[in-house]
Design a protein around this motif. Structure first.
Motif, mmCIF file in Angstrom:
data_model
loop_
_atom_site.group_PDB
_atom_site.id
_atom_site.type_symbol
_atom_site.label_atom_id
_atom_site.label_comp_id
_atom_site.label_asym_id
_atom_site.label_seq_id
_atom_site.Cartn_x
_atom_site.Cartn_y
_atom_site.Cartn_z
ATOM 1 N N MET A 1 1.037 -1.084 0.085
ATOM 2 C CA MET A 1 0.094 -0.001 0.335
ATOM 3 C C MET A 1 1.291 1.080 -0.032
ATOM 4 O O MET A 1 1.970 1.603 1.060
ATOM 5 C CB MET A 1 -0.923 -0.024 1.236
ATOM 6 N N VAL A 2 0.539 2.105 -0.796
ATOM 7 C CA VAL A 2 1.460 3.202 -0.345
ATOM 8 C C VAL A 2 1.072 4.630 0.721
ATOM 9 O O VAL A 2 -0.229 4.545 0.529
ATOM 10 C CB VAL A 2 1.167 3.906 -2.494
ATOM 11 N N GLU A 3 1.433 4.902 1.061
ATOM 12 C CA GLU A 3 1.800 5.966 1.628
ATOM 13 C C GLU A 3 1.720 7.738 1.174
ATOM 14 O O GLU A 3 3.583 7.359 0.304
ATOM 15 C CB GLU A 3 1.368 6.395 3.050
ATOM 16 N N TYR A 4 1.046 8.364 1.083
ATOM 17 C CA TYR A 4 1.778 9.646 0.987
ATOM 18 C C TYR A 4 2.112 10.881 2.204
ATOM 19 O O TYR A 4 0.997 10.750 2.638
ATOM 20 C CB TYR A 4 0.819 9.883 -0.157
ATOM 21 N N GLU A 5 2.639 11.809 2.096
ATOM 22 C CA GLU A 5 2.741 12.926 2.784
ATOM 23 C C GLU A 5 2.033 13.331 2.317
ATOM 24 O O GLU A 5 2.252 13.655 1.427
ATOM 25 C CB GLU A 5 3.380 13.140 3.195
ATOM 26 N N PHE A 6 0.900 14.942 2.514
ATOM 27 C CA PHE A 6 0.579 15.815 2.348
ATOM 28 C C PHE A 6 1.354 17.425 3.038
ATOM 29 O O PHE A 6 1.456 17.586 3.775
ATOM 30 C CB PHE A 6 -0.732 15.797 2.427
ATOM 31 N N ARG A 7 1.381 18.202 1.816
ATOM 32 C CA ARG A 7 1.633 19.371 2.876
ATOM 33 C C ARG A 7 0.641 21.375 1.541
ATOM 34 O O ARG A 7 0.453 20.278 -0.058
ATOM 35 C CB ARG A 7 2.693 20.705 1.799
ATOM 36 N N GLU A 8 0.226 21.827 2.342
ATOM 37 C CA GLU A 8 -0.574 22.684 1.599
ATOM 38 C C GLU A 8 -0.054 24.061 2.312
ATOM 39 O O GLU A 8 0.416 24.276 2.838
ATOM 40 C CB GLU A 8 -1.980 22.969 3.037
ATOM 41 N N LEU A 9 -0.175 25.242 0.852
ATOM 42 C CA LEU A 9 0.187 25.976 0.020
ATOM 43 C C LEU A 9 -0.719 27.172 0.617
ATOM 44 O O LEU A 9 -2.416 26.286 -0.206
ATOM 45 C CB LEU A 9 0.884 25.807 -0.680
ATOM 46 N N GLN A 10 -1.152 27.853 0.179
ATOM 47 C CA GLN A 10 -2.222 28.875 0.606
ATOM 48 C C GLN A 10 -1.141 30.337 -0.203
ATOM 49 O O GLN A 10 -0.336 30.577 0.037
ATOM 50 C CB GLN A 10 -2.940 29.324 1.906
ATOM 51 N N PHE A 11 -2.310 31.054 -1.461
ATOM 52 C CA PHE A 11 -1.324 32.209 -2.035
ATOM 53 C C PHE A 11 -3.206 32.706 -2.114
ATOM 54 O O PHE A 11 -4.305 32.621 -1.928
ATOM 55 C CB PHE A 11 -1.480 32.092 -2.703
ATOM 56 N N ASN A 12 -2.423 34.515 -1.632
ATOM 57 C CA ASN A 12 -3.718 35.327 -1.723
ATOM 58 C C ASN A 12 -4.175 36.329 -3.111
ATOM 59 O O ASN A 12 -2.986 35.501 -3.674
ATOM 60 C CB ASN A 12 -2.856 36.543 -0.717
ATOM 61 N N ARG A 13 -4.650 36.398 -3.122
ATOM 62 C CA ARG A 13 -5.192 37.084 -4.770
ATOM 63 C C ARG A 13 -4.175 37.978 -4.961
ATOM 64 O O ARG A 13 -3.984 37.803 -6.689
ATOM 65 C CB ARG A 13 -6.498 37.414 -4.888
ATOM 66 N N ASP A 14 -3.119 38.245 -4.500
ATOM 67 C CA ASP A 14 -1.985 38.921 -5.387
ATOM 68 C C ASP A 14 -1.183 38.277 -6.207
ATOM 69 O O ASP A 14 -0.215 38.933 -6.241
ATOM 70 C CB ASP A 14 -1.778 40.082 -4.133
ATOM 71 N N ALA A 15 -1.114 36.999 -5.442
ATOM 72 C CA ALA A 15 0.087 36.370 -5.653
ATOM 73 C C ALA A 15 -0.050 35.726 -7.794
ATOM 74 O O ALA A 15 -1.752 35.588 -8.540
ATOM 75 C CB ALA A 15 0.047 34.976 -5.664
ATOM 76 N N THR A 16 0.915 36.364 -8.642
ATOM 77 C CA THR A 16 0.788 36.012 -10.301
ATOM 78 C C THR A 16 0.884 34.925 -10.330
ATOM 79 O O THR A 16 1.611 33.901 -9.408
ATOM 80 C CB THR A 16 1.924 36.939 -10.677
ATOM 81 N N PRO A 17 0.272 33.763 -11.526
ATOM 82 C CA PRO A 17 0.737 32.160 -12.208
ATOM 83 C C PRO A 17 1.739 32.359 -11.943
ATOM 84 O O PRO A 17 1.837 31.024 -12.007
ATOM 85 C CB PRO A 17 -0.663 33.010 -13.308
ATOM 86 N N GLY A 18 2.568 33.716 -12.739
ATOM 87 C CA GLY A 18 3.565 32.943 -12.556
ATOM 88 C C GLY A 18 4.965 33.180 -11.577
ATOM 89 O O GLY A 18 5.484 31.722 -10.927
ATOM 90 N N GLN A 19 3.843 33.737 -10.175
ATOM 91 C CA GLN A 19 4.895 32.973 -9.408
ATOM 92 C C GLN A 19 4.443 31.454 -8.667
ATOM 93 O O GLN A 19 4.653 31.316 -8.583
ATOM 94 C CB GLN A 19 4.687 34.153 -7.834
ATOM 95 N N ILE A 20 3.217 31.677 -8.779
ATOM 96 C CA ILE A 20 2.668 30.508 -8.425
ATOM 97 C C ILE A 20 3.202 29.270 -8.751
ATOM 98 O O ILE A 20 3.952 28.438 -8.053
ATOM 99 C CB ILE A 20 1.529 30.045 -8.442
ATOM 100 N N ARG A 21 3.465 29.033 -10.317
ATOM 101 C CA ARG A 21 3.767 28.338 -10.951
ATOM 102 C C ARG A 21 6.022 28.009 -10.810
ATOM 103 O O ARG A 21 6.230 27.153 -10.744
ATOM 104 C CB ARG A 21 4.244 28.675 -12.955
ATOM 105 N N GLN A 22 6.133 28.589 -10.250
ATOM 106 C CA GLN A 22 7.170 28.848 -10.064
ATOM 107 C C GLN A 22 7.800 28.135 -8.649
ATOM 108 O O GLN A 22 9.015 27.446 -8.377
ATOM 109 C CB GLN A 22 8.293 30.152 -9.700
ATOM 110 N N MET A 23 6.871 28.337 -7.800
ATOM 111 C CA MET A 23 7.082 27.944 -6.193
ATOM 112 C C MET A 23 7.091 26.881 -6.315
ATOM 113 O O MET A 23 7.580 25.817 -5.854
ATOM 114 C CB MET A 23 5.745 28.853 -5.626
ATOM 115 N N LEU A 24 5.493 26.092 -7.079
ATOM 116 C CA LEU A 24 5.250 24.149 -7.227
ATOM 117 C C LEU A 24 6.407 24.231 -8.527
ATOM 118 O O LEU A 24 6.913 22.855 -8.356
ATOM 119 C CB LEU A 24 3.759 24.843 -8.373
#
Length: 61
Positions: free
Chosen positions: A1-24
């Motif tokens: 059985m495969v187990e995963y760990e999770f991480r949650e990120l939150q971005f406000n509306r001021d974050a640009t798609p380019g910034q989010i894409r780079q971080m991911l």
């Protein structure tokens, strides 16, 4: 059985798609996270869940 760990990120509306894409991309490349879920809320806030496999080493001897 495969187990995963999770991480949650939150971005406000001021974050640009380019910034989010780079971080991911950085999380994926250097820390081996993959995208599990994305949610965009009213007002523009974004929550992104990342996951990665938990590898357990079994003793053989």
């Amino acid at each position: 059985m495969v187990e995963y760990e999770f991480r949650e990120l939150q971005f406000n509306r001021d974050a640009t798609p380019g910034q989010i894409r780079q971080m991911l991309a950085d999380f994926a490349e250097y820390e081996h996270w993959e995208l599990a879920r994305t949610r965009i809320y009213t007002g523009g806030r974004r929550r992104i869940w990342l996951r990665r496999k938990i590898i357990r080493v079994m003793r053989t001897a």
